[in-house]
Every structure is written in structure tokens, then in C-alpha cells.
Design an enzyme around this catalytic site. Structure first.
Site, mmCIF file in Angstrom:
data_model
loop_
_atom_site.group_PDB
_atom_site.id
_atom_site.type_symbol
_atom_site.label_atom_id
_atom_site.label_comp_id
_atom_site.label_asym_id
_atom_site.label_seq_id
_atom_site.Cartn_x
_atom_site.Cartn_y
_atom_site.Cartn_z
ATOM 1 N N CYS A 120 -36.224 45.756 9.457
ATOM 2 C CA CYS A 120 -37.600 45.333 9.773
ATOM 3 C C CYS A 120 -38.609 46.434 9.427
ATOM 4 C CB CYS A 120 -37.741 45.017 11.257
ATOM 5 S SG CYS A 120 -36.375 44.120 11.977
ATOM 6 N N ASP A 121 -38.273 47.676 9.706
ATOM 7 C CA ASP A 121 -39.286 48.743 9.677
ATOM 8 C C ASP A 121 -39.056 49.846 8.645
ATOM 9 O OD1 ASP A 121 -40.551 47.502 11.842
ATOM 10 O OD2 ASP A 121 -39.220 48.479 13.266
ATOM 11 N N CYS A 170 -34.456 48.608 14.266
ATOM 12 C CA CYS A 170 -34.195 47.669 13.175
ATOM 13 C C CYS A 170 -34.661 48.264 11.851
ATOM 14 C CB CYS A 170 -34.896 46.340 13.452
ATOM 15 S SG CYS A 170 -34.675 45.140 12.139
#
Ligand code: NAP
Length: 306
Positions: A136-137, A133
Site C-alpha cells: 500500500c505505502d 503494508c
């Protein structure tokens, strides 16, 4: 614990949330069962630019708007991880924690799960440099080099997204043909931080004991290998349907996707599928919401007549 509804939707992505809007607005006592946050793949998408009426919007924003809308007519958001569905006059949806949800009609809108690379060093480095992701990261890789694996829309879009943080983004493709749309390919190609490496496959993920330190790739045609000095690896090599809990029902094709008719109903009466979990040509937010609306409307008509 047993909970009763008219209509149970499993999965709160765009398909499930749209079904919840249509069903609850039509007066059905509706629940969405979800094992994570609402939004499905939208939560992992940086930017949506093909949702009619909105030229560009973060996926998380559209997810939040859909969620608020989906519960605004009374649909209930229930936490649960479904392990089995038992057919009957009322279908029983059984969750891992023992909770049983009962309803005459059930819609499965569980989407797909990212595929793993299945190469040495992958499993042990998830969360230590390997992420599925970028949204997300990605910010953890500011000023660093990262690799994105795959040549589809997801890989290329997320590679472009990662360039706002990373110093360099390699895209590793096993062929020299993209699966991504031309507009997406063009954007990746013109980005100076992106280097596209074709006809190469990831062979091993290297680490320093704590974090990813490199990616060994091999070029099968010229039988050579290379180590890329990356600290982040983002595999985007496609996905598989989340249908394990349907294995006891004869509603899946040979790849595990749900087989549905034009009303999104399976061969089991009042069991429906919608969104990416279905066997279909185009997996998009717009096609998912279409499926959810069609399924909910069919449920409404059938329950009203019964
Ligand atoms: P995808 O289109 O199936 O692409 C997967 C990519 O990964 C392909 O390039 C494939 O290579 C490669 N691949 C597969 N297994 C591999 C392996 N073991 N090692 C190395 N490479 C491997 O998957 P996706 O990009 O996740 O997209 C899924 C669906 O969502 C598609 O229908 C896509 O169009 C849609 N989507 C649309 C948008 C958008 O419209 N903006 C955004 C994201 C996703 P090969 O080509 O050689 O098989």
C-alpha cells in the site's frame, strides 16, 4: 435491521470467498460479511508465486478475480463489523451498527491482524512513516531509506518488494535464525539494496514532529545501540487471530485461534472456522481455500439432511 440467510461467512479473504463459491454454487443463500475490501491478506501482498497454475501474480489481482468469482453464483457481499455471535437454532451475527444477520450455519474466516511493535514512537507515527503494508505505502519511500522488522516470510518478501522504491532497506531481526523459506532468504540476501541486521531489536521510533526520522535499535548481547536514519518503518513481526467477537464461545485455543475438526467445524454445531484464523500448521492461500471449501461442503450436507 435483520437479514436472513442459509449460510453466513464472516471475512472475505481467500477462505471466505472460496466458501462462498462452494456454498452459493450448491444453492445455499449465502452472505459474506466484510468490514473492508475483499481479498484479506492478498491485498497486502505484492506478488503471489505459490498459487498453482499461476507462476506470478499481484496479490490484488488474485483478490479481485476471487471476489468476482465468489459473487458470481449469487453470494451476497455485505458490509459489517461483527461484534458478537449468539448461538441458537439460528445463529445471530450481530454487527457494530446494530444489523443482525441470521443463519443456521456460520463460518468465521477473519484471518489475522498484524502485531504492533509496542515501542515508543510507534502509535503516534502510524501513517507518518510507519506502515504495516509495503504494497500500500512502499511507493511513498522512493529514494529513501527504510527498515523492515522481522525475519519471517512476510518481512523478507516485503523487504525485497520495497527495494524497487527505496534506496536502502534494512531488515532488523532479533535472532540470527530466519523463519522465512530458504528461497525467500536467498533472494533477500542477494539483493544489493538490502542490509540484514541480526540480533538487534527495535527500541524507539524517532520523528521530527511530522514524520519518522530514525529508528533506534539495540543489540542486547553487546549492550550497545545504534540509530538508523530511516524515514519508513515496516513491522512484519507476525500476527494475531481476529477472534475477539468469539470470546463468549468456547471455541478458541490459548492463543486465540479457532479450534476446528476435519470438517472445519468447532465444538459448537454449525459454527465453522477457515483460513489463518484457525489453529493450523501452514498458513497459505492454498490451505485457506481448502478450509473454505471443506467447511462449505459440510454445511451443505448438514443443512440438506436437516
Ligand atoms: P512469522 O513467520 O511469525 O515471523 C515473525 C518474525 O518476526 C520472526 O522473525 C520473529 O522473530 C519476529 N518477531 C516477532 N515478534 C517480534 C518483536 N517483538 N520484535 C522483533 N521481531 C519480532 O510471521 P509472518 O512472516 O507474518 O508469517 C506469518 C505466516 O504466514 C507464516 O506461517 C508464514 O510462513 C506465512 N507466510 C507465507 C508466505 C509465503 O509462503 N510466501 C508469505 C507471507 C507469510 P523470531 O523468529 O525470533 O520469533
Amino acid at each position: 435491521m435483520k437479514k436472513e440467510y442459509d449460510f453466513i461467512i464472516i471475512g472475505a479473504g481467500p477462505a471466505g470467498m472460496t466458501a462462498a463459491i462452494y456454498a452459493s454454487r450448491a444453492g445455499l443463500h449465502t452472505a459474506m460479511i466484510e468490514s473492508g475490501a475483499p481479498g484479506g491478506k492478498l491485498l497486502k501482498t505484492n506478488e503471489i508465486s505459490n498459487w498453482p497454475g499461476i507462476q506470478k501474480e499481484p496479490g490484488t489481482q488474485l483478490a479481485m478475480d476471487m471476489f468476482e468469482h465468489s459473487t458470481s453464483f449469487g453470494a451476497v457481499y455485505e458490509y459489517g463489523r461483527v461484534k458478537e455471535i449468539i448461538d441458537g437454532e439460528k445463529k445471530q451475527v450481530i454487527c457494530e451498527d446494530g444489523t443482525i444477520f441470521e443463519a443456521p450455519a456460520v463460518l468465521v474466516a477473519t484471518g489475522t491482524r498484524e502485531r504492533l511493535l509496542n515501542i515508543p514512537g510507534e502509535k503516534e507515527n502510524i501513517g507518518r512513516g510507519i506502515s504495516y503494508c509495503a504494497v500500500c505505502d512502499g511507493a511513498f519511500f522512493r529514494g529513501q531509506k527504510v527498515a523492515v522488522i522481522g525475519g519471517g516470510n512476510s518481512a523478507l518478501e516485503e523487504a525485497v518488494y520495497l527495494t524497487q522504491f527505496a534506496e536502502k532497506v534494512y531488515i532488523i531481526m532479533r535472532r540470527d535464525v530466519f523463519r522465512a523459506d530458504k528461497i525467500v532468504v536467498d533472494e533477500a540476501k542477494k539483493n544489493p539494496k538490502i542490509q540484514i541486521i541480526q540480533k538487534a531489536v527495535p527500541a524507539e521510533i524517532l520523528d521530527d514532529g511530522q514524520h519518522v526520522s530514525g529508528l533506534r535499535i539495540s543489540y542486547p548481547e553487546d549492550k550497545r545501540e545504534e540509530i538508523l536514519p530511516v524515514s519508513g518503518i515496516f513491522p512484519y513481526i507476525g500476527a494475531d487471530p481476529v477472534t475477539d467477537f468469539l470470546k463468549n464461545m468456547d471455541v478458541l485455543d490459548s492463543h486465540g485461534y479457532m479450534k476446528v475438526n476435519n470438517s472445519m467445524e468447532t465444538s459448537v454445531s454449525l459454527l465453522y472456522g477457515a483460513g489463518d484464523v484457525c489453529s493450523k500448521v501452514l498458513r497459505q492461500v492454498v490451505t485457506a481455500v481448502n478450509d473454505g471449501a471443506v467447511a462449505a461442503q459440510d454445511v451443505f450436507h448438514k443443512l440438506k439432511l436437516s
